[in-house]
Write an enzyme that holds these catalytic residues in place. Structure first.
Site, PDB file in Angstrom:
ATOM      1  N   VAL A 296     -87.515   7.765  32.248  1.00 39.73           N
ATOM      2  CA  VAL A 296     -86.480   6.749  32.451  1.00 39.73           C
ATOM      3  C   VAL A 296     -86.530   5.710  31.339  1.00 39.73           C
ATOM      4  O   VAL A 296     -85.505   5.225  30.853  1.00 39.73           O
ATOM      5  CB  VAL A 296     -86.642   6.090  33.829  1.00 39.73           C
ATOM      6  CG1 VAL A 296     -85.674   4.926  33.986  1.00 39.73           C
ATOM      7  CG2 VAL A 296     -86.422   7.112  34.927  1.00 39.73           C
ATOM      8  N   GLU A 301     -80.294   4.466  30.333  1.00 41.28           N
ATOM      9  CA  GLU A 301     -79.347   4.887  31.362  1.00 41.28           C
ATOM     10  C   GLU A 301     -77.989   4.203  31.222  1.00 41.28           C
ATOM     11  O   GLU A 301     -76.955   4.749  31.603  1.00 41.28           O
ATOM     12  CB  GLU A 301     -79.904   4.568  32.766  1.00 41.28           C
ATOM     13  CG  GLU A 301     -81.237   5.213  33.090  1.00 41.28           C
ATOM     14  CD  GLU A 301     -82.399   4.297  32.721  1.00 41.28           C
ATOM     15  OE1 GLU A 301     -82.230   3.460  31.812  1.00 41.28           O
ATOM     16  OE2 GLU A 301     -83.468   4.428  33.339  1.00 41.28           O
ATOM     17  N   ASP A 343     -45.933  14.764  10.480  1.00 39.71           N
ATOM     18  CA  ASP A 343     -44.592  15.317  10.367  1.00 39.71           C
ATOM     19  C   ASP A 343     -43.708  14.262   9.703  1.00 39.71           C
ATOM     20  O   ASP A 343     -44.072  13.086   9.621  1.00 39.71           O
ATOM     21  CB  ASP A 343     -44.076  15.668  11.766  1.00 39.71           C
ATOM     22  CG  ASP A 343     -42.769  16.432  11.732  1.00 39.71           C
ATOM     23  OD1 ASP A 343     -42.485  17.076  10.708  1.00 39.71           O
ATOM     24  OD2 ASP A 343     -42.023  16.377  12.723  1.00 39.71           O
ATOM     25  N   ASP A 655     -43.883  15.965  16.876  1.00 41.34           N
ATOM     26  CA  ASP A 655     -43.077  15.775  18.078  1.00 41.34           C
ATOM     27  C   ASP A 655     -42.502  17.073  18.611  1.00 41.34           C
ATOM     28  O   ASP A 655     -42.134  17.165  19.771  1.00 41.34           O
ATOM     29  CB  ASP A 655     -41.927  14.787  17.807  1.00 41.34           C
ATOM     30  CG  ASP A 655     -41.028  15.247  16.662  1.00 41.34           C
ATOM     31  OD1 ASP A 655     -41.337  16.277  16.027  1.00 41.34           O
ATOM     32  OD2 ASP A 655     -40.025  14.570  16.399  1.00 41.34           O
ATOM     33  N   ASP A 659     -45.190  21.830  16.572  1.00 41.31           N
ATOM     34  CA  ASP A 659     -46.363  21.047  16.178  1.00 41.31           C
ATOM     35  C   ASP A 659     -47.529  21.196  17.155  1.00 41.31           C
ATOM     36  O   ASP A 659     -48.657  20.827  16.822  1.00 41.31           O
ATOM     37  CB  ASP A 659     -45.997  19.558  16.095  1.00 41.31           C
ATOM     38  CG  ASP A 659     -44.947  19.269  15.043  1.00 41.31           C
ATOM     39  OD1 ASP A 659     -45.023  19.863  13.960  1.00 41.31           O
ATOM     40  OD2 ASP A 659     -44.042  18.457  15.318  1.00 41.31           O
ATOM     41  N   GLU A 724     -89.969  -0.649  26.002  1.00 44.53           N
ATOM     42  CA  GLU A 724     -90.413  -0.179  27.320  1.00 44.53           C
ATOM     43  C   GLU A 724     -91.334   1.027  27.185  1.00 44.53           C
ATOM     44  O   GLU A 724     -92.374   1.135  27.873  1.00 44.53           O
ATOM     45  CB  GLU A 724     -89.201   0.171  28.177  1.00 44.53           C
ATOM     46  CG  GLU A 724     -88.357  -1.037  28.577  1.00 44.53           C
ATOM     47  CD  GLU A 724     -87.118  -0.630  29.356  1.00 44.53           C
ATOM     48  OE1 GLU A 724     -86.849   0.593  29.425  1.00 44.53           O
ATOM     49  OE2 GLU A 724     -86.415  -1.508  29.878  1.00 44.53           O
TER      50      GLU A 724
END
Length: 745
Positions: A296, A301, A343, A655, A659, A724
């Protein structure tokens, strides 16, 4: 009778599937499809509906809510956290397990809420569906839901209709269809039912066919439906999308790599501490608890939650800038792109034809500039010709005027309105009494107008008509003609030069053709304008397209959006290379690309050239060329793959249905929210609500800020977790008890 027709239909099903309908006559297509003139019966239609299914695109290209939810858990860090929670459960530490799982669930919920909202907003943008069509059934013309169409149906098309399925034209009158969503062509295409091709052609060249999702801009026609649903060209492209592998984003790949490194580091530390503990004779339960604590401590986390929150907040900010984020990782990926493939039509340009240049004898004028007074009468004559020889309608808009009808004709009536010549006022003064409709063979159109008997009633800005038409008194009628330059020159014997007519000799003819070539070389569509006085007019059989007076020519183009040049400059300054990939004409593509700053060279590579290139040649071209024209969906995929092979992160905009495969192939697919088709939106990661290239550049800026913030968050979390881990490792080495419990970590 019906049973015989059904049997005949069953016998020819195999003959019509995958058939090239453009190569056969309308009569032959009618026979193969067993389509009676009065239309299919309800029984026939129902049988065919059962055979071919409804006329709609499968929803497989979209994401279900379950798929969106599952996607939130597909990261290595999430897997590791779930593993830590399971170990805690095995050790009976329910509080620790619940705390870890709560973080995982909260992270998934935030991502799910953001992406599902985007899906709902995108669904509201889908406007391409045709709710009902006009069709012949049971000898009657009736309205029918488009999903109920079947091969063999006869659909009636008119101006403004959206073609509901693929079909062979069996009747047409002055029919023009805009096929930009499918082919990328910015100009409407003239259609002719009588045309039969001798060999297979590209979609854009099949003048006797109409395809699903395209729009009728002029005329009328009757369409014999040949393919529906997924068998249409749009459906085939939708199927192609499924074969495109969707890669994970750079952020997802980096986080997964970090998760693997952390998991390996945690495993090594656990093994070391567990081994040392066994050597010292420590209690097994204590060692297992220590191992979980180390796991842990090594894994931040909060990292998935922090990343999701940052992306979600970024997506909200982008929405305010008119970019709808469909997938949260796309927020960060935007900040990493090195190439934007875009485009042309509707993204870089305004998607509306505009008359920009007027060329009359001895004068070359830009309509945006202040028009000189010494040639104003000639300008008015030319613009009046374009406005009256026209079927488009003029309406008022917030920013001036807009037109309803064919885009080219609409550009002419708007140009006239901008100099004070309103079409309805012109037609009130010179009412139309006849016309010779446009035909692709003639490439011109003529309208005949009645002139007032009393010259004094003619509007002041049309006084020039008396001089150009007779020099003494007005004739009874006047014919206005517009069309291709060469066709008009063949029919003209005079030229209007500075308020007078002169003979059209070879010198004038060469000068006109040179002016046309110059405009066409700038990517413009060129329309010639001519008039002819008529002492009398009887009917449409009268040949009025002779002895014309050539007045001038107009150059029209779909202009760039105002904000695009600055956006292109900003992207180049940020180290992002814009590349234009369009289905439009090479000259038009080059002109727009040069005008907005994408390229300063003349080289344009077209689709057929790409087909002949090896992989190495394609890679070299993808690196060095900035403008590609006349490309197909397959070409777009090749270009994106080539750029990705060179190490580029690619954003692709578009569009049209054509495409969509490229949108899915690129790291970031950007669809247009206003003009975009359903298929392109479903294949995209981002939807532009204003269809503006400048919005992409703004989103990239936002993405870079978000990426920088995420990096700072991760560095901070890793620094904290390293301390830690050191505390958890150094304590047992010094013979001290376990410094921290898992929940405290």
């Amino acid at each position: 009778m019906n049973s015989q027709r059904g049997e005949a239909w069953g016998n020819c099903i195999m003959d019509i599937e995958n058939h090239d309908w453009s190569l056969i006559t309308a009569d032959e297509a009618t026979r193969l499809l067993d389509s009676p003139t009065e239309g299919l019966t309800r029984t026939d239609a129902q049988a065919r509906l059962g055979r071919f299914g409804p006329n709609k695109i499968d929803d497989a290209v979209g994401r279900t809510r379950l798929q969106i939810l599952i996607a939130q858990f597909r990261t290595v860090l999430t897997y590791v956290l779930i593993g830590a929670a399971l170990i805690s459960l095995l050790l009976g530490d329910w509080i620790e397990a619940i705390a870890i799982l709560a973080i995982v669930v909260l992270n998934a919920v935030m991502g799910y809420v953001q992406e599902s909202r985007a899906e709902e907003a995108m669904a509201a943008l889908q406007q391409m569906a045709v709710p009902a069509v006009t069709v012949r059934r049971n000898g009657e013309v009736t309205k029918l839901p488009s999903a109920g169409l079947v091969p063999g149906d006869r659909v009636l098309l008119e101006t403004g209709s959206i073609v509901p399925a693929d079909g062979r034209l069996i009747d047409s009158a002055n029919l023009r269809i805009e096929e930009a969503p499918l082919t990328g062509e910015s100009e409407p295409v003239s259609k002719q039912a009588a045309t039969t091709l001798e060999s297979a052609r590209a979609l854009a060249e099949r003048r006797n066919m109409a395809y699903s999702g395209t729009t009728v801009t002029m005329g009328r026609g009757e369409l014999l439906i040949t393919d529906t649903g997924m068998a249409t060209e749009i459906g085939k492209i939708a199927s192609m999308i499924q074969t495109v592998k969707e890669d994970r984003t750079p952020l997802q790949r980096r986080l997964d790599n970090l998760g693997r490194i952390l998991a390996v580091a945690a495993t090594v530390l656990v093994a070391i501490i567990f081994g040392l503990g066994l050597i010292r004779g420590d209690d097994i339960d204590t060692l297992l608890l220590t191992s979980v604590s180390l796991a842990v401590a090594a894994i931040p986390e909060a990292m998935p939650a922090v990343v999701t929150i940052a992306l979600s907040l970024g997506a909200q900010r982008m929405l305010k800038r008119r970019a709808l984020i469909r997938s949260l990782p796309a927020v960060e990926t935007l900040g990493s792109v090195s190439v934007i493939c875009t485009d042309k039509t509707g993204t870089l340009t305004e998607n509306r034809m505009t008359a920009v240049v007027l060329d009359v004898a001895n004068h070359h004028l830009f309509l945006d500039d202040e028009l000189p007074g010494d040639v104003l009468s000639t300008i008015e004559l030319a613009i009046t010709t374009g406005a009256l020889c026209n079927d488009a309608a003029l309406t008022s808009a917030d920013s001036g005027y807009k037109a309803v009808g064919d885009p080219t004709e609409g550009a002419l009536v708007v140009a006239a309105a901008n100099i004070g010549l309103l079409k309805h006022e012109l037609e009130a003064a010179l009412p139309r009494v006849g016309e010779v409709p446009f035909e692709s063979e003639r490439k011109r159109m003529t309208t005949i107008h009645r002139l007032p008997v009393d010259r004094s009633t003619l509007p002041a800005n049309l006084d020039v008509l008396s001089a150009v038409l007779s020099g003494a008194g007005l004739p009874a009628f006047v014919a206005f003609t517009k069309g291709a330059i060469t066709g008009l020159l063949d029919r003209s014997d005079r030229v209007w030069v500075d308020d007078a007519t002169v003979s059209l000799d070879s010198e004038w003819s060469d000068r006109i053709l040179e002016a046309e070539a110059a405009l066409a070389g700038s990517g413009m569509r060129v329309l010639g304008l001519a008039v002819r006085p008529l002492d009398d007019w009887v009917d449409a059989d009268q040949d009025v397209e002779n002895e014309l007076i050539f007045v001038g020519m107009l150059g029209l183009i779909d202009p760039p959006r105002e904000a695009v040049p600055r956006a292109v400059a900003d992207s180049l300054a940020a180290g992002i290379r814009p590349v234009m990939i369009t289905g439009d004409h090479p000259l038009t593509a080059r002109h727009i690309a040069q005008k907005i700053g994408i390229t300063d060279g003349d080289r344009v590579v077209i689709g057929p050239e790409l087909d002949e290139m090896s992989d190495s040649e394609l890679a070299a071209v993808a690196r060095s060329v900035d403008v590609f024209a006349r490309v197909s969906p397959e070409h777009k995929l090749k270009l994106i793959a080539a750029l990705q092979g060179e190490g580029d992160l690619v954003a692709m905009t578009g569009d049209g249905v054509n495409d969509a495969p490229a949108l899915k192939k690129a790291e970031i697919g950007v669809a247009m929210g206003i003009t975009g088709t359903d298929v392109s939106k479903q294949a995209s990661d981002i939807v532009l609500l204003d269809d503006n290239f400048a919005t992409i550049v703004a989103a990239v800026e936002e993405g870079r800020v978000i990426y920088d913030n995420i990096r700072k968050f991760i560095k901070y979390l890793l620094t904290c977790n390293t301390s830690e881990v050191l505390v958890m490792v150094i304590g047992p080495f010094l013979g001290m008890p376990l410094p921290l419990l898992p929940l405290q970590i």
